[in-house]
Design a protein around this motif. Structure first.
Motif, PDB file in Angstrom:
ATOM      1  N   GLN A   8       0.956  -1.232  -0.089  1.00 37.83           N
ATOM      2  CA  GLN A   8       0.098   0.045  -0.117  1.00 37.83           C
ATOM      3  C   GLN A   8       0.850   1.279   0.030  1.00 37.83           C
ATOM      4  OE1 GLN A   8      -3.105   0.179   2.885  1.00 37.83           O
ATOM      5  NE2 GLN A   8      -3.651   2.426   2.525  1.00 37.83           N
ATOM      6  N   VAL A   9       0.501   2.228  -0.806  1.00 33.76           N
ATOM      7  CA  VAL A   9       1.326   3.448  -0.949  1.00 33.76           C
ATOM      8  C   VAL A   9       1.124   4.385   0.214  1.00 33.76           C
ATOM      9  CG1 VAL A   9       1.556   5.644  -2.241  1.00 33.76           C
ATOM     10  CG2 VAL A   9       1.345   3.376  -3.642  1.00 33.76           C
ATOM     11  N   PRO A  10       2.066   4.596   1.084  1.00 36.65           N
ATOM     12  CA  PRO A  10       1.957   5.292   2.328  1.00 36.65           C
ATOM     13  C   PRO A  10       1.345   6.770   2.152  1.00 36.65           C
ATOM     14  CG  PRO A  10       4.337   5.301   1.654  1.00 36.65           C
ATOM     15  CD  PRO A  10       3.557   4.589   0.708  1.00 36.65           C
ATOM     16  N   GLY A  11       0.792   7.304   3.423  1.00 37.38           N
ATOM     17  CA  GLY A  11       0.255   8.576   3.467  1.00 37.38           C
ATOM     18  C   GLY A  11      -1.132   8.740   3.843  1.00 37.38           C
ATOM     19  N   TYR A  12      -1.473  10.043   3.624  1.00 41.93           N
ATOM     20  CA  TYR A  12      -2.896  10.336   3.844  1.00 41.93           C
ATOM     21  C   TYR A  12      -3.149  11.304   2.550  1.00 41.93           C
ATOM     22  CZ  TYR A  12      -0.906  14.391   6.266  1.00 41.93           C
ATOM     23  OH  TYR A  12      -0.141  15.629   6.668  1.00 41.93           O
ATOM     24  N   GLU A  13      -4.551  11.869   2.561  1.00 37.68           N
ATOM     25  CA  GLU A  13      -4.995  12.713   1.334  1.00 37.68           C
ATOM     26  C   GLU A  13      -4.407  12.161  -0.102  1.00 37.68           C
ATOM     27  OE1 GLU A  13      -4.545  16.796   2.283  1.00 37.68           O
ATOM     28  OE2 GLU A  13      -5.373  16.500   4.245  1.00 37.68           O
ATOM     29  N   ILE A  14      -4.350  11.191  -0.242  1.00 35.02           N
ATOM     30  CA  ILE A  14      -4.220  10.486  -1.524  1.00 35.02           C
ATOM     31  C   ILE A  14      -4.894  10.655  -2.590  1.00 35.02           C
ATOM     32  CG2 ILE A  14      -3.287   8.210  -2.649  1.00 35.02           C
ATOM     33  CD1 ILE A  14      -2.597   7.087   0.059  1.00 35.02           C
ATOM     34  N   ARG A  15      -4.227  11.266  -3.496  1.00 35.81           N
ATOM     35  CA  ARG A  15      -5.164  11.566  -4.897  1.00 35.81           C
ATOM     36  C   ARG A  15      -4.718  10.793  -5.834  1.00 35.81           C
ATOM     37  NH1 ARG A  15      -4.584  17.750  -4.319  1.00 35.81           N
ATOM     38  NH2 ARG A  15      -2.563  16.806  -4.572  1.00 35.81           N
ATOM     39  N   ILE A  16      -5.363  10.246  -6.681  1.00 34.11           N
ATOM     40  CA  ILE A  16      -4.941   9.492  -7.964  1.00 34.11           C
ATOM     41  C   ILE A  16      -5.543   9.823  -8.986  1.00 34.11           C
ATOM     42  CG2 ILE A  16      -4.737   7.119  -8.850  1.00 34.11           C
ATOM     43  CD1 ILE A  16      -5.159   5.988  -5.911  1.00 34.11           C
ATOM     44  N   ASN A  17      -4.590  10.402 -10.077  1.00 38.37           N
ATOM     45  CA  ASN A  17      -5.381  10.796 -11.377  1.00 38.37           C
ATOM     46  C   ASN A  17      -4.940   9.867 -12.298  1.00 38.37           C
ATOM     47  OD1 ASN A  17      -6.249  13.241 -10.432  1.00 38.37           O
ATOM     48  ND2 ASN A  17      -4.001  13.695 -10.029  1.00 38.37           N
ATOM     49  N   CYS A  18      -5.844   9.351 -13.334  1.00 42.10           N
ATOM     50  CA  CYS A  18      -5.478   8.565 -14.486  1.00 42.10           C
ATOM     51  C   CYS A  18      -5.702   9.236 -15.671  1.00 42.10           C
ATOM     52  CB  CYS A  18      -6.339   7.228 -14.215  1.00 42.10           C
ATOM     53  SG  CYS A  18      -5.638   6.085 -13.158  1.00 42.10           S
ATOM     54  N   LYS A  42      -3.359   5.244 -26.778  1.00 41.64           N
ATOM     55  CA  LYS A  42      -1.940   5.106 -25.963  1.00 41.64           C
ATOM     56  C   LYS A  42      -1.927   4.572 -24.666  1.00 41.64           C
ATOM     57  CE  LYS A  42      -0.274   6.420 -30.014  1.00 41.64           C
ATOM     58  NZ  LYS A  42      -0.032   5.466 -30.758  1.00 41.64           N
ATOM     59  N   PRO A  43      -0.846   3.994 -23.999  1.00 41.49           N
ATOM     60  CA  PRO A  43      -0.865   3.606 -22.617  1.00 41.49           C
ATOM     61  C   PRO A  43      -1.130   4.827 -21.531  1.00 41.49           C
ATOM     62  CG  PRO A  43       1.107   2.812 -23.996  1.00 41.49           C
ATOM     63  CD  PRO A  43       0.360   3.963 -24.596  1.00 41.49           C
ATOM     64  N   GLY A  44      -1.866   4.111 -20.530  1.00 43.75           N
ATOM     65  CA  GLY A  44      -2.383   5.081 -19.647  1.00 43.75           C
ATOM     66  C   GLY A  44      -1.295   5.699 -18.813  1.00 43.75           C
ATOM     67  N   VAL A  45      -1.396   6.852 -18.104  1.00 45.24           N
ATOM     68  CA  VAL A  45      -0.650   7.518 -16.939  1.00 45.24           C
ATOM     69  C   VAL A  45      -1.251   7.666 -15.712  1.00 45.24           C
ATOM     70  CG1 VAL A  45       0.868   9.378 -16.532  1.00 45.24           C
ATOM     71  CG2 VAL A  45       0.717   8.605 -18.903  1.00 45.24           C
ATOM     72  N   PHE A 118       3.599   4.611 -15.457  1.00 49.12           N
ATOM     73  CA  PHE A 118       3.255   4.407 -16.791  1.00 49.12           C
ATOM     74  C   PHE A 118       2.724   3.014 -17.190  1.00 49.12           C
ATOM     75  CE2 PHE A 118       4.511   4.171 -21.425  1.00 49.12           C
ATOM     76  CZ  PHE A 118       4.027   5.490 -21.580  1.00 49.12           C
ATOM     77  N   GLU A 119       1.656   2.808 -17.771  1.00 51.75           N
ATOM     78  CA  GLU A 119       0.916   1.624 -18.216  1.00 51.75           C
ATOM     79  C   GLU A 119       1.792   0.766 -18.810  1.00 51.75           C
ATOM     80  OE1 GLU A 119      -3.016  -0.516 -19.511  1.00 51.75           O
ATOM     81  OE2 GLU A 119      -2.656   1.855 -20.156  1.00 51.75           O
ATOM     82  N   VAL A 120       1.932  -0.480 -18.676  1.00 47.96           N
ATOM     83  CA  VAL A 120       2.960  -1.578 -19.169  1.00 47.96           C
ATOM     84  C   VAL A 120       1.948  -2.660 -19.698  1.00 47.96           C
ATOM     85  CG1 VAL A 120       4.821  -3.108 -19.164  1.00 47.96           C
ATOM     86  CG2 VAL A 120       5.002  -0.965 -17.913  1.00 47.96           C
ATOM     87  N   LEU A 121       2.289  -3.104 -20.867  1.00 51.37           N
ATOM     88  CA  LEU A 121       1.331  -4.197 -21.570  1.00 51.37           C
ATOM     89  C   LEU A 121      -0.153  -3.744 -21.391  1.00 51.37           C
ATOM     90  CD1 LEU A 121       3.010  -7.309 -20.169  1.00 51.37           C
ATOM     91  CD2 LEU A 121       2.973  -6.437 -22.668  1.00 51.37           C
ATOM     92  N   SER A 122      -0.384  -2.648 -22.066  1.00 52.57           N
ATOM     93  CA  SER A 122      -2.088  -2.006 -21.984  1.00 52.57           C
ATOM     94  C   SER A 122      -2.857  -3.033 -22.920  1.00 52.57           C
ATOM     95  CB  SER A 122      -2.034  -0.581 -22.637  1.00 52.57           C
ATOM     96  OG  SER A 122      -1.573  -0.943 -23.920  1.00 52.57           O
ATOM     97  N   THR A 123      -4.301  -2.934 -22.764  1.00 50.58           N
ATOM     98  CA  THR A 123      -5.008  -3.608 -23.430  1.00 50.58           C
ATOM     99  C   THR A 123      -4.985  -3.515 -24.673  1.00 50.58           C
ATOM    100  OG1 THR A 123      -6.714  -3.431 -21.558  1.00 50.58           O
ATOM    101  CG2 THR A 123      -7.595  -4.024 -23.688  1.00 50.58           C
TER     102      THR A 123
END
Length: 160
Positions: A8-18, A42-45, A118-123
């Motif tokens: 689990q990525v540590p910390g608080y107030e975690i924001r994830i953008n895709c 293209k692959p996702g970020v 950076f996405e690897v082996l994307s759909t």
């Protein structure tokens, strides 16, 4: 919440953008009715922002260690990603890409940490690999040694 290979990525107030890119070319001036030509998916970020308290310096060090980790072939580690938003984008595998940045936030006694995956082996990549595999199965091998064929024919010919 986001996990990398179950960690689990540590910390608080975690924001994830895709995000994904859907590039195209402007075809409006070429005399067809199509206004653009697709260039694929293209692959996702994935961009992750988290705050890690100063008292949890070991967690920051562990995150940096994960970012620097390499596999047995010397390449950056590919992680299995688990997060609600990455599941929506169907991003399953990714590796650290670009800068892993930590900024001190004195007022809250924490580091603001930002990194990208950076996405690897994307759909799209897996689909293309399947298409390429089928194309290879359905194609005929062409002569790859034309010089030898010509030389052999020349040696067999009779003449002055």
């Amino acid at each position: 919440m986001i996990t990398l290979n179950g960690w689990q990525v540590p910390g608080y107030e975690i924001r994830i953008n895709c995000g994904i890119k859907l590039p195209s070319d402007d075809l409006s001036g070429f005399g067809s009715f199509a206004l653009s030509g697709d260039k694929g998916v293209k692959p996702g970020v994935i961009t992750v922002n988290t705050k890690i308290p100063f008292v949890d310096a070991s967690e920051l060090a562990e995150l940096i260690g994960q970012a620097k980790s390499i596999d047995e072939n010397g390449a950056r580690t590919v992680f299995t990603i688990n997060s609600d938003i990455t599941q929506a984008y169907k991003i399953r595998k990714a590796k650290f890409n670009g800068e892993v940045k930590a900024t001190e936030l004195e007022e809250v006694k924490a580091w603001q940490v930002t990194f990208k995956l950076f996405e690897v082996l994307s759909t799209a990549e897996r689909s293309q690999q399947q298409i390429d595999g089928k194309a290879k199965e359905n194609s005929q091998t062409q002569a790859v040694d034309g010089h030898t064929t010509v030389q052999t024919a020349f040696e067999k010919s009779e003449g002055p």
